[in-house]
Scaffold this motif. Structure first.
Motif, PDB file in Angstrom:
ATOM      1  N   ARG A  47     -24.394 -31.341 -23.387  1.00 55.18           N
ATOM      2  CA  ARG A  47     -24.596 -32.400 -24.381  1.00 55.18           C
ATOM      3  C   ARG A  47     -24.388 -31.870 -25.785  1.00 55.18           C
ATOM      4  N   MET A  48     -24.837 -30.637 -26.023  1.00 53.29           N
ATOM      5  CA  MET A  48     -24.677 -30.044 -27.347  1.00 53.29           C
ATOM      6  C   MET A  48     -23.195 -29.870 -27.689  1.00 53.29           C
ATOM      7  N   ARG A  49     -22.410 -29.395 -26.701  1.00 55.24           N
ATOM      8  CA  ARG A  49     -20.976 -29.198 -26.943  1.00 55.24           C
ATOM      9  C   ARG A  49     -20.268 -30.526 -27.189  1.00 55.24           C
ATOM     10  N   ILE A  50     -20.700 -31.574 -26.512  1.00 56.25           N
ATOM     11  CA  ILE A  50     -20.080 -32.893 -26.690  1.00 56.25           C
ATOM     12  C   ILE A  50     -20.390 -33.452 -28.078  1.00 56.25           C
ATOM     13  N   MET A  51     -21.619 -33.280 -28.539  1.00 58.50           N
ATOM     14  CA  MET A  51     -22.026 -33.841 -29.831  1.00 58.50           C
ATOM     15  C   MET A  51     -21.612 -32.971 -31.017  1.00 58.50           C
ATOM     16  N   GLU A  52     -21.098 -31.774 -30.749  1.00 57.46           N
ATOM     17  CA  GLU A  52     -20.730 -30.837 -31.806  1.00 57.46           C
ATOM     18  C   GLU A  52     -19.766 -31.411 -32.845  1.00 57.46           C
ATOM     19  N   PRO A  53     -18.687 -32.112 -32.452  1.00 58.75           N
ATOM     20  CA  PRO A  53     -17.789 -32.670 -33.476  1.00 58.75           C
ATOM     21  C   PRO A  53     -18.492 -33.671 -34.399  1.00 58.75           C
ATOM     22  N   PHE A  54     -19.395 -34.489 -33.836  1.00 57.33           N
ATOM     23  CA  PHE A  54     -20.138 -35.444 -34.659  1.00 57.33           C
ATOM     24  C   PHE A  54     -21.076 -34.726 -35.627  1.00 57.33           C
ATOM     25  N   GLU A  55     -21.757 -33.687 -35.123  1.00 56.46           N
ATOM     26  CA  GLU A  55     -22.701 -32.932 -35.957  1.00 56.46           C
ATOM     27  C   GLU A  55     -21.964 -32.234 -37.095  1.00 56.46           C
ATOM     28  N   LEU A  56     -20.827 -31.624 -36.761  1.00 57.55           N
ATOM     29  CA  LEU A  56     -20.056 -30.846 -37.738  1.00 57.55           C
ATOM     30  C   LEU A  56     -19.523 -31.729 -38.858  1.00 57.55           C
ATOM     31  N   THR A  57     -19.049 -32.907 -38.507  1.00 64.50           N
ATOM     32  CA  THR A  57     -18.444 -33.806 -39.491  1.00 64.50           C
ATOM     33  C   THR A  57     -19.444 -34.815 -40.061  1.00 64.50           C
ATOM     34  N   GLU A  58     -20.707 -34.751 -39.586  1.00 66.56           N
ATOM     35  CA  GLU A  58     -21.771 -35.642 -40.048  1.00 66.56           C
ATOM     36  C   GLU A  58     -21.415 -37.115 -39.828  1.00 66.56           C
ATOM     37  N   THR A  59     -20.847 -37.411 -38.655  1.00 70.57           N
ATOM     38  CA  THR A  59     -20.476 -38.792 -38.307  1.00 70.57           C
ATOM     39  C   THR A  59     -21.231 -39.246 -37.059  1.00 70.57           C
ATOM     40  N   ARG A  60     -22.385 -38.655 -36.795  1.00 71.75           N
ATOM     41  CA  ARG A  60     -23.121 -38.916 -35.549  1.00 71.75           C
ATOM     42  C   ARG A  60     -23.475 -40.391 -35.351  1.00 71.75           C
ATOM     43  N   ASP A  61     -23.929 -41.061 -36.405  1.00 74.09           N
ATOM     44  CA  ASP A  61     -24.366 -42.449 -36.281  1.00 74.09           C
ATOM     45  C   ASP A  61     -23.312 -43.457 -36.730  1.00 74.09           C
ATOM     46  N   GLN A  62     -22.062 -43.028 -36.867  1.00 73.51           N
ATOM     47  CA  GLN A  62     -21.012 -43.927 -37.340  1.00 73.51           C
ATOM     48  C   GLN A  62     -20.152 -44.495 -36.222  1.00 73.51           C
ATOM     49  N   TYR A  63     -20.102 -43.810 -35.070  1.00 76.33           N
ATOM     50  CA  TYR A  63     -19.220 -44.244 -33.988  1.00 76.33           C
ATOM     51  C   TYR A  63     -19.952 -44.305 -32.652  1.00 76.33           C
ATOM     52  N   ASP A  64     -19.600 -45.311 -31.873  1.00 74.08           N
ATOM     53  CA  ASP A  64     -19.992 -45.360 -30.469  1.00 74.08           C
ATOM     54  C   ASP A  64     -18.828 -44.783 -29.677  1.00 74.08           C
ATOM     55  N   ALA A  65     -19.109 -43.993 -28.663  1.00 73.32           N
ATOM     56  CA  ALA A  65     -18.065 -43.393 -27.837  1.00 73.32           C
ATOM     57  C   ALA A  65     -18.187 -43.917 -26.413  1.00 73.32           C
ATOM     58  N   VAL A  66     -17.108 -44.499 -25.919  1.00 75.59           N
ATOM     59  CA  VAL A  66     -17.038 -44.946 -24.532  1.00 75.59           C
ATOM     60  C   VAL A  66     -16.019 -44.039 -23.856  1.00 75.59           C
ATOM     61  N   ILE A  67     -16.469 -43.241 -22.884  1.00 80.04           N
ATOM     62  CA  ILE A  67     -15.651 -42.164 -22.329  1.00 80.04           C
ATOM     63  C   ILE A  67     -15.490 -42.346 -20.833  1.00 80.04           C
ATOM     64  N   THR A  68     -14.255 -42.114 -20.363  1.00 86.15           N
ATOM     65  CA  THR A  68     -13.973 -42.053 -18.934  1.00 86.15           C
ATOM     66  C   THR A  68     -13.442 -40.659 -18.673  1.00 86.15           C
ATOM     67  N   VAL A  69     -14.096 -39.911 -17.800  1.00 86.16           N
ATOM     68  CA  VAL A  69     -13.682 -38.529 -17.539  1.00 86.16           C
ATOM     69  C   VAL A  69     -13.513 -38.326 -16.044  1.00 86.16           C
ATOM     70  N   THR A  70     -12.417 -37.638 -15.664  1.00 89.51           N
ATOM     71  CA  THR A  70     -12.126 -37.363 -14.260  1.00 89.51           C
ATOM     72  C   THR A  70     -11.680 -35.922 -14.106  1.00 89.51           C
ATOM     73  N   GLY A  71     -11.815 -35.402 -12.891  1.00 92.62           N
ATOM     74  CA  GLY A  71     -11.314 -34.067 -12.553  1.00 92.62           C
ATOM     75  C   GLY A  71     -12.183 -32.951 -13.091  1.00 92.62           C
ATOM     76  N   GLY A  72     -11.942 -31.745 -12.580  1.00 91.82           N
ATOM     77  CA  GLY A  72     -12.627 -30.558 -13.064  1.00 91.82           C
ATOM     78  C   GLY A  72     -14.101 -30.529 -12.719  1.00 91.82           C
ATOM     79  N   GLY A  73     -14.798 -29.569 -13.300  1.00 91.71           N
ATOM     80  CA  GLY A  73     -16.232 -29.428 -13.088  1.00 91.71           C
ATOM     81  C   GLY A  73     -16.999 -29.956 -14.286  1.00 91.71           C
ATOM     82  N   VAL A  74     -18.288 -29.773 -14.273  1.00 95.67           N
ATOM     83  CA  VAL A  74     -19.153 -30.309 -15.320  1.00 95.67           C
ATOM     84  C   VAL A  74     -18.819 -29.710 -16.682  1.00 95.67           C
ATOM     85  N   SER A  75     -18.672 -28.396 -16.732  1.00 90.39           N
ATOM     86  CA  SER A  75     -18.396 -27.720 -17.996  1.00 90.39           C
ATOM     87  C   SER A  75     -17.024 -28.097 -18.549  1.00 90.39           C
TER      88      SER A  75
END
Length: 132
Positions: A47-75
């Motif tokens: 979760r920390m790695r996913i939120m890192e771009p929002f934290e870095l750019t200070e845009t955490r509360d500006q966008y909703d993200a709807v994500i579809t992810v397939t393949g690979g492992g959790v990391s």
């Protein structure tokens, strides 16, 4: 729902994981495969790695993200989502590019699994050598 012009579609990749990310102006809700972020990625480091771009750019509360992810492992999926979010933020505002580039979030990690070779146990592991 948000205006079509404000919706940003991007793709993030890592190993064999592919994340389709849709950023919509909102209040920071992240949904992965129709589940909440905490539910889909129970590990806090993911979760920390996913939120890192929002934290870095200070845009955490500006966008909703709807994500579809397939393949690979959790990391790998978490890193693919991170890559997709970073690309979407750059599409939204070009001024965010230097900060994301400096932290390596726009570069797709090129490492892939090496194929298994015949006569070997794995890609490089050899059978045990016997002198006699």
């Amino acid at each position: 729902m948000a205006d079509k012009k404000q919706t940003i579609w991007t793709t993030g990749k890592r190993k064999t994981a592919i994340a389709r990310v849709r950023l919509v102006p909102g209040n920071g809700v992240v949904t992965v495969n129709d589940r909440q972020l905490d539910d889909y990625f129970p590990r806090p480091t993911s979760r920390m790695r996913i939120m890192e771009p929002f934290e870095l750019t200070e845009t955490r509360d500006q966008y909703d993200a709807v994500i579809t992810v397939t393949g690979g492992g959790v990391s790998a999926q978490a890193d693919a989502v991170r890559h997709g979010i970073s690309r979407g933020l750059v599409t939204a505002s070009e001024a965010l590019r230097p900060a994301l580039r400096k932290n390596g979030m726009l570069t797709r990690d090129p490492r892939e699994v090496e194929r298994k070779k015949y006569g070997r146990h794995k890609a490089r592991k050899r059978p045990q050598y016997s002198k006699r």
